[in-house]
Write a protein that holds these residues in place. Structure first.
Motif, PDB file in Angstrom:
ATOM      1  N   THR A  31       0.856  -1.180   0.000  1.00  0.00           N
ATOM      2  CA  THR A  31       0.000   0.000   0.000  1.00  0.00           C
ATOM      3  C   THR A  31       0.899   1.239   0.000  1.00  0.00           C
ATOM      4  OG1 THR A  31      -0.149   0.026   2.405  1.00  0.00           O
ATOM      5  CG2 THR A  31      -1.939  -1.060   1.228  1.00  0.00           C
ATOM      6  N   THR A  32       0.391   2.310  -0.557  1.00  0.00           N
ATOM      7  CA  THR A  32       1.151   3.556  -0.531  1.00  0.00           C
ATOM      8  C   THR A  32       1.281   4.020   0.917  1.00  0.00           C
ATOM      9  OG1 THR A  32      -0.844   4.891  -0.895  1.00  0.00           O
ATOM     10  CG2 THR A  32       0.426   4.248  -2.852  1.00  0.00           C
ATOM     11  N   VAL A  33       2.419   4.595   1.253  1.00  0.00           N
ATOM     12  CA  VAL A  33       2.631   5.117   2.597  1.00  0.00           C
ATOM     13  C   VAL A  33       1.701   6.301   2.828  1.00  0.00           C
ATOM     14  CG1 VAL A  33       4.314   6.264   4.113  1.00  0.00           C
ATOM     15  CG2 VAL A  33       5.000   4.267   2.756  1.00  0.00           C
ATOM     16  N   GLN A  34       1.640   7.194   1.865  1.00  0.00           N
ATOM     17  CA  GLN A  34       0.760   8.358   1.955  1.00  0.00           C
ATOM     18  C   GLN A  34      -0.634   8.018   1.433  1.00  0.00           C
ATOM     19  OE1 GLN A  34       1.279  11.671   2.893  1.00  0.00           O
ATOM     20  NE2 GLN A  34       3.255  11.025   3.712  1.00  0.00           N
ATOM     21  N   PRO A  35      -1.667   8.534   2.065  1.00  0.00           N
ATOM     22  CA  PRO A  35      -2.983   8.450   1.427  1.00  0.00           C
ATOM     23  C   PRO A  35      -2.932   9.233   0.108  1.00  0.00           C
ATOM     24  CG  PRO A  35      -3.182   9.143   3.721  1.00  0.00           C
ATOM     25  CD  PRO A  35      -1.725   9.196   3.370  1.00  0.00           C
ATOM     26  N   LEU A  36      -3.529   8.667  -0.924  1.00  0.00           N
ATOM     27  CA  LEU A  36      -3.589   9.298  -2.241  1.00  0.00           C
ATOM     28  C   LEU A  36      -4.982   9.067  -2.818  1.00  0.00           C
ATOM     29  CD1 LEU A  36      -0.180   7.979  -3.582  1.00  0.00           C
ATOM     30  CD2 LEU A  36      -0.710  10.384  -3.145  1.00  0.00           C
ATOM     31  N   GLY A  54      -2.015  12.916   1.152  1.00  0.00           N
ATOM     32  CA  GLY A  54      -2.858  13.312   2.264  1.00  0.00           C
ATOM     33  C   GLY A  54      -4.334  13.258   1.945  1.00  0.00           C
ATOM     34  N   GLU A  55      -4.691  13.143   0.668  1.00  0.00           N
ATOM     35  CA  GLU A  55      -6.087  13.002   0.266  1.00  0.00           C
ATOM     36  C   GLU A  55      -6.344  11.535  -0.062  1.00  0.00           C
ATOM     37  OE1 GLU A  55      -7.360  15.777  -2.740  1.00  0.00           O
ATOM     38  OE2 GLU A  55      -6.034  17.324  -1.949  1.00  0.00           O
ATOM     39  N   GLY A  56      -7.560  11.100   0.056  1.00  0.00           N
ATOM     40  CA  GLY A  56      -7.899   9.725  -0.295  1.00  0.00           C
ATOM     41  C   GLY A  56      -7.487   8.727   0.763  1.00  0.00           C
ATOM     42  N   TYR A  57      -6.967   7.593   0.315  1.00  0.00           N
ATOM     43  CA  TYR A  57      -6.619   6.462   1.173  1.00  0.00           C
ATOM     44  C   TYR A  57      -5.231   5.946   0.823  1.00  0.00           C
ATOM     45  CZ  TYR A  57     -11.702   6.227   1.686  1.00  0.00           C
ATOM     46  OH  TYR A  57     -13.011   6.531   1.934  1.00  0.00           O
ATOM     47  N   PRO A  58      -4.584   5.202   1.735  1.00  0.00           N
ATOM     48  CA  PRO A  58      -3.431   4.414   1.282  1.00  0.00           C
ATOM     49  C   PRO A  58      -3.950   3.441   0.214  1.00  0.00           C
ATOM     50  CG  PRO A  58      -3.484   4.534   3.667  1.00  0.00           C
ATOM     51  CD  PRO A  58      -4.799   5.092   3.165  1.00  0.00           C
ATOM     52  N   GLU A  62       0.334  -3.776  -6.369  1.00  0.00           N
ATOM     53  CA  GLU A  62       1.378  -4.790  -6.507  1.00  0.00           C
ATOM     54  C   GLU A  62       2.681  -4.101  -6.901  1.00  0.00           C
ATOM     55  OE1 GLU A  62      -1.854  -8.045  -8.172  1.00  0.00           O
ATOM     56  OE2 GLU A  62      -0.333  -7.280  -9.556  1.00  0.00           O
ATOM     57  N   LEU A  63       3.788  -4.731  -6.561  1.00  0.00           N
ATOM     58  CA  LEU A  63       5.107  -4.190  -6.858  1.00  0.00           C
ATOM     59  C   LEU A  63       5.812  -5.132  -7.831  1.00  0.00           C
ATOM     60  CD1 LEU A  63       6.943  -1.807  -6.031  1.00  0.00           C
ATOM     61  CD2 LEU A  63       7.892  -3.299  -4.255  1.00  0.00           C
ATOM     62  N   TYR A  86      -0.748  10.480 -17.971  1.00  0.00           N
ATOM     63  CA  TYR A  86       0.038   9.946 -16.859  1.00  0.00           C
ATOM     64  C   TYR A  86       1.466  10.462 -16.866  1.00  0.00           C
ATOM     65  CZ  TYR A  86      -3.549   6.306 -16.135  1.00  0.00           C
ATOM     66  OH  TYR A  86      -4.708   5.638 -15.870  1.00  0.00           O
ATOM     67  N   VAL A  87       2.058  10.495 -15.668  1.00  0.00           N
ATOM     68  CA  VAL A  87       3.488  10.727 -15.479  1.00  0.00           C
ATOM     69  C   VAL A  87       3.979   9.653 -14.510  1.00  0.00           C
ATOM     70  CG1 VAL A  87       3.419  13.213 -15.914  1.00  0.00           C
ATOM     71  CG2 VAL A  87       3.145  12.366 -13.584  1.00  0.00           C
ATOM     72  N   ARG A  88       5.244   9.294 -14.633  1.00  0.00           N
ATOM     73  CA  ARG A  88       5.830   8.306 -13.718  1.00  0.00           C
ATOM     74  C   ARG A  88       6.682   9.049 -12.710  1.00  0.00           C
ATOM     75  NH1 ARG A  88      10.448   5.977 -14.947  1.00  0.00           N
ATOM     76  NH2 ARG A  88      10.078   6.043 -17.183  1.00  0.00           N
ATOM     77  N   GLU A  89       6.375   8.852 -11.428  1.00  0.00           N
ATOM     78  CA  GLU A  89       7.066   9.582 -10.367  1.00  0.00           C
ATOM     79  C   GLU A  89       7.346   8.661  -9.189  1.00  0.00           C
ATOM     80  OE1 GLU A  89       4.723  13.031  -9.396  1.00  0.00           O
ATOM     81  OE2 GLU A  89       5.183  13.994 -11.313  1.00  0.00           O
ATOM     82  N   PRO A  90       8.265   9.083  -8.310  1.00  0.00           N
ATOM     83  CA  PRO A  90       8.584   8.266  -7.134  1.00  0.00           C
ATOM     84  C   PRO A  90       7.434   8.230  -6.121  1.00  0.00           C
ATOM     85  CG  PRO A  90      10.188  10.062  -7.422  1.00  0.00           C
ATOM     86  CD  PRO A  90       9.112  10.259  -8.420  1.00  0.00           C
ATOM     87  N   VAL A  91       7.374   7.126  -5.407  1.00  0.00           N
ATOM     88  CA  VAL A  91       6.401   6.947  -4.325  1.00  0.00           C
ATOM     89  C   VAL A  91       6.984   5.930  -3.359  1.00  0.00           C
ATOM     90  CG1 VAL A  91       5.087   5.051  -5.402  1.00  0.00           C
ATOM     91  CG2 VAL A  91       3.919   6.650  -3.869  1.00  0.00           C
ATOM     92  N   GLN A  92       6.540   5.965  -2.134  1.00  0.00           N
ATOM     93  CA  GLN A  92       6.928   4.933  -1.172  1.00  0.00           C
ATOM     94  C   GLN A  92       5.727   4.062  -0.893  1.00  0.00           C
ATOM     95  OE1 GLN A  92       8.799   6.589   2.402  1.00  0.00           O
ATOM     96  NE2 GLN A  92      10.646   5.597   1.656  1.00  0.00           N
ATOM     97  N   VAL A  93       5.989   2.744  -0.825  1.00  0.00           N
ATOM     98  CA  VAL A  93       4.946   1.786  -0.480  1.00  0.00           C
ATOM     99  C   VAL A  93       5.418   0.974   0.727  1.00  0.00           C
ATOM    100  CG1 VAL A  93       4.000   1.691  -2.815  1.00  0.00           C
ATOM    101  CG2 VAL A  93       5.760   0.052  -2.149  1.00  0.00           C
ATOM    102  N   ARG A  94       4.439   0.359   1.383  1.00  0.00           N
ATOM    103  CA  ARG A  94       4.718  -0.414   2.592  1.00  0.00           C
ATOM    104  C   ARG A  94       4.094  -1.799   2.437  1.00  0.00           C
ATOM    105  NH1 ARG A  94       2.603   2.979   6.490  1.00  0.00           N
ATOM    106  NH2 ARG A  94       4.668   3.742   6.979  1.00  0.00           N
ATOM    107  N   GLU A  95       4.825  -2.793   2.915  1.00  0.00           N
ATOM    108  CA  GLU A  95       4.236  -4.130   2.993  1.00  0.00           C
ATOM    109  C   GLU A  95       3.708  -4.331   4.412  1.00  0.00           C
ATOM    110  OE1 GLU A  95       7.142  -7.482   2.839  1.00  0.00           O
ATOM    111  OE2 GLU A  95       8.527  -5.900   2.228  1.00  0.00           O
ATOM    112  N   PRO A  96       2.859  -5.352   4.644  1.00  0.00           N
ATOM    113  CA  PRO A  96       2.250  -5.533   5.969  1.00  0.00           C
ATOM    114  C   PRO A  96       3.247  -5.613   7.124  1.00  0.00           C
ATOM    115  CG  PRO A  96       1.103  -6.886   4.390  1.00  0.00           C
ATOM    116  CD  PRO A  96       2.306  -6.297   3.674  1.00  0.00           C
TER     117      PRO A  96
END
Length: 144
Positions: A31-36, A54-58, A62-63, A86-96
């Motif tokens: 899941t994304t670390v930040q809500p989007l 900060g808007e929406g939800y985590p 899939e990675l 679309y644009v491709r940009e960095p994001v952080q995701v978290r596993e359980p």
């Protein structure tokens, strides 16, 4: 070169555009670390993740580890060359387990939310039910 790409929509396993995704799936759920905010937009009912932290939800997805050729195919599908797309940009995701991964994701242009109909969202995930609605809309419009 290898690239880590987080996918949340039609590039996920079992979805319409997954054959374009030739990457190797990283085991686990992410899941994304930040809500989007993730929306379903336009006449093609596209999953549309907007870079508004900060808007929406985590967002669940899939990675994949993707090579340069695979990334080029995905970039072409996501029409990076078109404005308001679309644009491709960095994001952080978290596993359980809590482990963080730095990767890239395809964000949709926020301007599309004014240009096209928003059918649903914000959502925490793009599901098979959303995909079925997409297919029904495309068939109804004579696009399939």
């Amino acid at each position: 070169m290898q690239h880590l790409i987080f996918v949340y929509g039609t590039l996920k396993q079992g979805f319409r555009n997954h054959p374009v995704n030739q990457g190797e799936r990283v085991a686990g759920e992410f899941t994304t670390v930040q809500p989007l905010p993730l929306y379903i937009v336009g006449p093609r009912y596209l999953p549309w993740l907007v870079n508004q932290p900060g808007e929406g939800y985590p967002v669940h997805g899939e990675l994949y580890e993707v090579n340069d050729e695979g990334l080029a195919r995905m970039d072409e599908l996501e029409a990076l060359h078109l404005p308001d797309w679309y644009v491709r940009e960095p994001v952080q995701v978290r596993e359980p387990s809590g482990r963080l991964w730095s990767c890239q994701v395809y964000f949709g242009s926020a301007s599309r939310l004014q240009l096209d109909a928003v059918h649903a969202g914000p959502l925490p995930a793009y599901t098979q039910e959303h995909a079925e609605q997409r297919v029904a809309a495309l068939r109804g419009a004579g696009l399939l």
